[in-house]
Motif scaffolding. Structure first.
Motif, PDB file in Angstrom:
ATOM      1  N   ALA A  62       5.126 -45.423  74.739  1.00  0.00           N
ATOM      2  CA  ALA A  62       4.221 -45.879  75.800  1.00  0.00           C
ATOM      3  C   ALA A  62       2.770 -45.783  75.339  1.00  0.00           C
ATOM      4  N   ALA A  63       2.447 -44.723  74.611  1.00  0.00           N
ATOM      5  CA  ALA A  63       1.082 -44.557  74.115  1.00  0.00           C
ATOM      6  C   ALA A  63       0.732 -45.635  73.102  1.00  0.00           C
ATOM      7  N   LYS A  64       1.686 -45.987  72.244  1.00  0.00           N
ATOM      8  CA  LYS A  64       1.429 -47.035  71.265  1.00  0.00           C
ATOM      9  C   LYS A  64       1.116 -48.358  71.969  1.00  0.00           C
ATOM     10  N   LEU A  65       1.866 -48.668  72.981  1.00  0.00           N
ATOM     11  CA  LEU A  65       1.629 -49.917  73.702  1.00  0.00           C
ATOM     12  C   LEU A  65       0.301 -49.845  74.478  1.00  0.00           C
ATOM     13  N   ALA A  66      -0.004 -48.691  74.992  1.00  0.00           N
ATOM     14  CA  ALA A  66      -1.245 -48.547  75.758  1.00  0.00           C
ATOM     15  C   ALA A  66      -2.468 -48.708  74.858  1.00  0.00           C
ATOM     16  N   ASP A  67      -2.367 -48.278  73.621  1.00  0.00           N
ATOM     17  CA  ASP A  67      -3.486 -48.394  72.682  1.00  0.00           C
ATOM     18  C   ASP A  67      -3.686 -49.839  72.203  1.00  0.00           C
ATOM     19  N   SER A  68      -2.739 -50.674  72.371  1.00  0.00           N
ATOM     20  CA  SER A  68      -2.804 -52.059  71.884  1.00  0.00           C
ATOM     21  C   SER A  68      -3.281 -52.958  73.019  1.00  0.00           C
ATOM     22  N   ARG A  69      -4.647 -52.815  73.350  1.00  0.00           N
ATOM     23  CA  ARG A  69      -5.169 -53.575  74.481  1.00  0.00           C
ATOM     24  C   ARG A  69      -5.022 -55.073  74.245  1.00  0.00           C
ATOM     25  N   ARG A  70      -5.277 -55.548  73.025  1.00  0.00           N
ATOM     26  CA  ARG A  70      -5.136 -56.977  72.750  1.00  0.00           C
ATOM     27  C   ARG A  70      -3.691 -57.416  72.931  1.00  0.00           C
ATOM     28  N   ARG A  71      -2.794 -56.571  72.537  1.00  0.00           N
ATOM     29  CA  ARG A  71      -1.390 -56.918  72.690  1.00  0.00           C
ATOM     30  C   ARG A  71      -1.018 -56.988  74.168  1.00  0.00           C
ATOM     31  N   LEU A  72      -1.536 -56.113  74.979  1.00  0.00           N
ATOM     32  CA  LEU A  72      -1.244 -56.168  76.406  1.00  0.00           C
ATOM     33  C   LEU A  72      -1.744 -57.480  77.007  1.00  0.00           C
ATOM     34  N   ASP A  73      -2.909 -57.926  76.586  1.00  0.00           N
ATOM     35  CA  ASP A  73      -3.428 -59.214  77.051  1.00  0.00           C
ATOM     36  C   ASP A  73      -2.481 -60.350  76.658  1.00  0.00           C
ATOM     37  N   GLU A  74      -2.006 -60.281  75.399  1.00  0.00           N
ATOM     38  CA  GLU A  74      -1.097 -61.336  74.931  1.00  0.00           C
ATOM     39  C   GLU A  74       0.218 -61.321  75.711  1.00  0.00           C
TER      40      GLU A  74
END
Length: 984
Positions: free
Chosen positions: A503-515
């Motif tokens: 969950a932390a890895k995904l949370a740190d990937s702000r650009r990925r969350l946008d995508e």
């Protein structure tokens, strides 16, 4: 199967022969012990042996033996002679084999020791198999039984008994043949049966059952006019010879053909032969064991599919973004619906998201084969295949899953179209223009479903301990099923990670969350989870392999792309398979899912620096294919100078020592190789791409990949012209001329070759200045421009000699032989063809040597040396077959038919012409087909089937008239003059 001769008396045929003693009477009368022949003696001694064997263990008295060997006028010492023959046979066979009993003699073969008994057992087994519904097994048993005949039964055996039994055995053989042919038609092998039935009806013109089978076979081949002509020929022959009408069965068949009775297209049911078991394809991919949620969609689609059982064909189309789970849902629903479709399930990935979606005609060919249609019965055009596909499905209940479709136009020909069947389609776009389809828009999962899927993959214990973190993970994945699966799989394979770490890895990937929230980019973000976990070497392999077009890639080709040793490359590829970023199509072959390939290319554009490395990877792939194809070409054509005039390659390719293994590689790599050529159209690669296409010319000439080869050559020609590269354009035009020639488009071939000569001359490229005039010469021959042809070929010979290209010179010599032949210079035609063939043989050219023998056979035939001509053509035919050269296999059969016709063997000619038509289906062009039809008509005319001959001539005339071919006038005269007009 009535009329089986012989049959022993139960209890009397106790075998005395040793197990290694065998006898044959279905041909010459022979015996063997342990594989070694046992001498049978004089003709009368063989007659005695045959008589005893035919009685199959029953005793024959001396009087019966004398009557059987000599008839009503035996010699005065007949009894003594019988005793002498029996004594000699006893010494040859053994005292325990020929026994004396009750004033006579007997031979009691062991079970399976006499070919007649074996045939009877096989025929009985075939009857049982047919009665049990296994027609394929019955057909195979009968074929095995008929294969035991070695020519005429009791060959050269004298005596009245042998004469009567010979006729009886021949009648039995014909009955078995008719039964096997009947089974051929019942299992759909009508195209193969036509040539055999044509020969048999010529040999036995008054046998109506054979005529009936021929009519049915022709009708099922779509040759209705010929089928009706067979009836007309039969009716006329019976009236002339016997003064009778055809039997009622034949007349009823003619009427049903006139009425286009649909039942004729299906196997005929009979009380003694159950219908063959239908081929039931089960092609659905495995359903995932952790399928989760989608309850409403499963119910909705299941209800739609169930309607197919009682109403018109059901069509459901699922649409949604990539990664939303369309395929997973469709496969799950399809498996649940299997009980509604007991006749099978078909599946195909239509590759609609890629740059080269599957062609409908290719898919239909695969479906028809899966449904039991033999390759020879599959038509060429899209419309004909679609019609046959719908006909094959008529009356069946089959589910068709069309995955990853491009659009409605790709799907329409693949729909069953009959009640009882259903189609389930997945695509990225909504198919609003697909009439009658039930449209379903598939959205992302609900939060509850997403968490449930994540839990099933990761495990209940780990998720229960960190439920809030798990909800954060599936939320970051945008509830997209593919993203959830990838994230959960990575976590499941990392036992030291907690859910919170992911969950932390995904949370740190702000650009990925946008995508993840941006339409199609959501798919890239989910793949990023797997890509980010790769080791550097694995990630580089992933990026570079995604650059290559083609349906899949071999390990050797992948090693070239990666510039790594074979074993290192295999380790990298297998690691990518473990992460599910790459699929193992088969041992040693790999492929990307189309969406993963797009993602890999995006990674290459972003991460592969400098940019030149991407081009270098594709350049290495091109070099690998060029080096390997050049080696295959050199192995096929020793001494051919083409390989010396190709662009240099920086890599070594695969090395083969066996030409068949080399051919296997070329045909197996056809798709990836041609894709690589199409991809290599930049200024720095187009020359090597053209040379690769030229080195792989067998793909175009064989007919197997002619269309794709032609489109590839066209794209290279366009690219070369755009780069103002006259050398590359000239060579591309030579490739185009070759494929036009193969397809029978001679005017286009001539035009391309003429332009190639000019471009090559301007560019100072010697090879096209040899090949192009050679091609123009043969085109001129086909168009009856003999003077032009001789000029071109003479120039080609000189040009080939100037670069010491001996095989090229041989080709031009053989082609020039054809010109001499067409202009009446028969002696020089033979000499030229012999010179060419000698060159080929001297250099070890197996395949091109067959081309030489083809030309030599034509010349020898016209020179009156027909036995020698036939030998040359038969030798060529064997090589063409073994080399997968369907065009030349078919043309050689056609030429052999011409020789048979000249030798006054029209039945054999008709058989070979039929075989030629079958082989040439879809290749060679209509002009060649018209030639074969003309010869078939000539042969049929000679055997008295003039009505069918007229049908063939009319079809040939239509072809020649359309092509404005000079052969039209000769065929028109045949039709005007009527029967026995072949000499015209």
């Amino acid at each position: 199967m009535d009329g089986i001769p012989g049959g022993g008396v139960p209890g009397e045929a106790t075998p005395h022969t040793t197990p290694d003693l065998r006898f044959s009477i279905l041909g010459p009368v022979r015996s063997w012990r342990g594989g070694e022949p046992v001498p049978a003696g004089s003709p009368q001694q063989r007659a005695l042996l045959a008589l005893l064997l035919l009685r199959e263990g029953r005793t024959a008295t001396a009087a019966e033996l004398i009557d059987g060997v000599w008839g009503v006028e035996p010699p005065s010492q007949a009894l003594a002679a019988i005793r002498t023959y029996a004594s000699r046979l006893r010494k040859a066979l053994g005292a325990d084999v020929l026994v004396s009993a009750a004033g006579g003699y007997a031979i009691r073969p062991a079970p399976g020791a006499l070919d007649l008994s074996v045939v009877r057992e096989l025929a009985a087994d075939a009857d049982k198999a047919r009665a049990g519904g296994d027609r394929c097994e019955a057909r195979a048993l009968l074929a095995k039984a008929l294969g035991l005949w070695d020519g005429e039964a009791l060959a050269s055996v004298p005596g009245p008994y042998a004469d009567s039994q010979r006729a009886r055995l021949e009648e039995w053989r014909l009955q078995l043949t008719e039964t096997r042919l009947d089974l051929d038609l019942e299992v759909g092998c009508h195209a193969e049966a036509v040539s055999e039935l044509t020969a048999l009806t010529a040999a036995h013109p008054l046998r109506e059952r054979l005529r009936e089978l021929l009519m049915l076979a022709l009708y099922r081949c779509g040759r209705q006019a010929e089928a009706l002509a067979v009836y007309a020929d039969t009716r006329r022959l019976l009236a002339d010879e016997l003064g009778v009408d055809p039997r009622p069965e034949l007349s009823r068949l003619q009427q049903r053909i006139l009425e286009a009775d649909e039942e004729l297209a299906q196997p005929v049911e009979s009380p003694t032969a159950a219908a063959p078991a239908l081929v039931r394809p089960a092609q659905l991919p495995a359903s995932v064991p952790d399928f989760t949620g989608r309850t409403s969609f499963v119910r909705e689609l299941g209800e739609q599919l169930a309607q197919a059982e009682t109403s018109v064909m059901a069509v459901s189309a699922l649409a949604g973004i990539g990664g939303v789970g369309k395929t997973t849902l469709a496969v799950h629903v399809a498996h649940a619906a299997r009980p509604h479709f007991p006749d099978g399930q078909l599946y195909i990935d239509l590759q609609g998201a890629g740059s080269r979606p599957a062609e409908p005609e290719t898919v239909l060919g695969a479906f028809l084969r899966a449904l039991g249609t033999p390759d020879t019965a599959i038509p060429d055009s899209l419309d004909e295949r679609a019609a046959l596909y719908r006909s094959t499905l008529d009356g069946r209940r089959v589910l068709v899953l069309l995955d990853n479709a491009r659009d409605a136009s790709q799907v329409r020909p693949l729909l069953p179209g009959t009640p009882g069947c259903a189609a389930l389609i997945t695509a990225r776009t909504r198919m609003v223009d697909l009439a009658g389809a039930h449209l379903v828009d598939l959205d992302v999962m609900s939060p509850e479903e997403a968490l449930q899927l994540f839990t099933r993959i990761v495990g209940e214990e780990r998720v229960a301990a960190e439920r809030e973190a798990a909800l954060d993970v599936v939320g970051a994945c945008g509830f997209l099923p593919l993203a959830i699966r990838i994230a959960a799989a990575r976590l499941a394979s990392r036992r030291t990670w907690t859910v919170s770490v992911l969950a932390a890895k995904l949370a740190d990937s702000r650009r990925r969350l946008d995508e993840l929230q941006a339409g199609d980019l959501a798919v890239k973000a989910t793949f990023e989870l797997g890509y980010g976990q790769l080791e550097p070497a694995q990630a580089r392999a992933f990026r570079l392999l995604g650059l290559a077009d083609g349906p899949d890639i071999s390990l050797a080709a992948a090693a070239a792309v990666l510039d790594r040793p074979l074993y290192d490359a295999e380790d990298l590829l297998e690691a990518l398979v473990d992460t599910s970023l790459l699929e193992s199509a088969s041992p040693g072959r790999y492929r990307f899912h189309d969406l993963v390939r797009l993602y890999a290319r995006a990674c290459a554009e972003r991460d592969e620096q400098p940019e030149e490395e991407r081009g270098a990877a594709l350049s290495r792939l091109l070099d690998f294919y060029l080096a390997t194809a050049a080696g295959v070409y050199a192995l096929e054509r020793p001494g051919d100078r083409l390989v010396d005039h190709l662009e240099p390659s920086d890599r070594t390719g695969l090395v083969f020592t066996d030409r068949h293994a080399a051919q296997d590689w070329l045909y197996r790599e056809a798709g990836p190789l041609l894709a690589c050529v199409r991809q290599s159209t930049e200024a720095g690669t187009v020359r090597r791409a053209v040379d690769l296409l030229w080195a792989a010319l067998d793909l175009g000439e064989s007919g197997a990949n002619a269309r794709e080869y032609e489109s590839t050559a066209q794209s290279l020609r366009t690219a070369a012209r755009a780069h103002s590269d006259g050398r590359a354009e000239g060579r591309a035009l030579v490739a185009l001329a070759d494929v036009h020639h193969t397809s029978g488009r001679f005017a286009q071939a001539e035009q391309e070759a003429e332009q190639a000569m000019q471009l090559a001359s301007d560019a100072g490229d010697p090879l096209p200045t040899c090949w192009a005039p050679n091609a123009r010469g043969i085109m001129a021959l086909y168009q009856n421009r003999h003077q032009d042809g001789e000029t071109h070929l003479t120039a080609a010979i000189a040009n080939f000699r100037s670069i010491d290209d001996r095989p090229g010179e041989a080709s031009a010599l053989c082609n020039l032989s054809r010109i001499h032949l067409a202009t009446g210079r028969t002696s020089s035609a033979v000499s030229l063809a012999q010179q060419g063939t000698d060159i080929y043989d001297g250099m070890g050219h197996s395949l091109r040597g067959a081309n030489g023998r083809y030309a030599l056979g034509l010349a020898l035939a016209q020179d009156g040396q027909r036995a020698a001509a036939q030998t040359c053509l038969v030798e060529a035919l064997e090589v063409f077959r073994n080399s997968r050269q369907r065009l030349w296999e078919g043309m050689t059969l056609f030429r052999l038919a011409e020789v048979d016709l000249t030798e006054e063997q029209p039945a054999q000619a008709a058989t070979k012409a039929e075989q030629a038509l079958n082989v040439l289906r879809g290749i060679g062009g209509e002009w060649r087909r018209g030639q074969v039809l003309t010869t078939l008509g000539d042969a049929l005319d000679e055997v008295g089937q003039s009505g069918r001959a007229q049908v063939c001539w009319r079809e040939a005339l239509a072809i020649f008239d359309t092509a404005d071919a000079p052969e039209a006038d000769a065929v028109r005269r045949k039709l005007v003059l009527g029967p026995k007009s072949r000499s015209a």
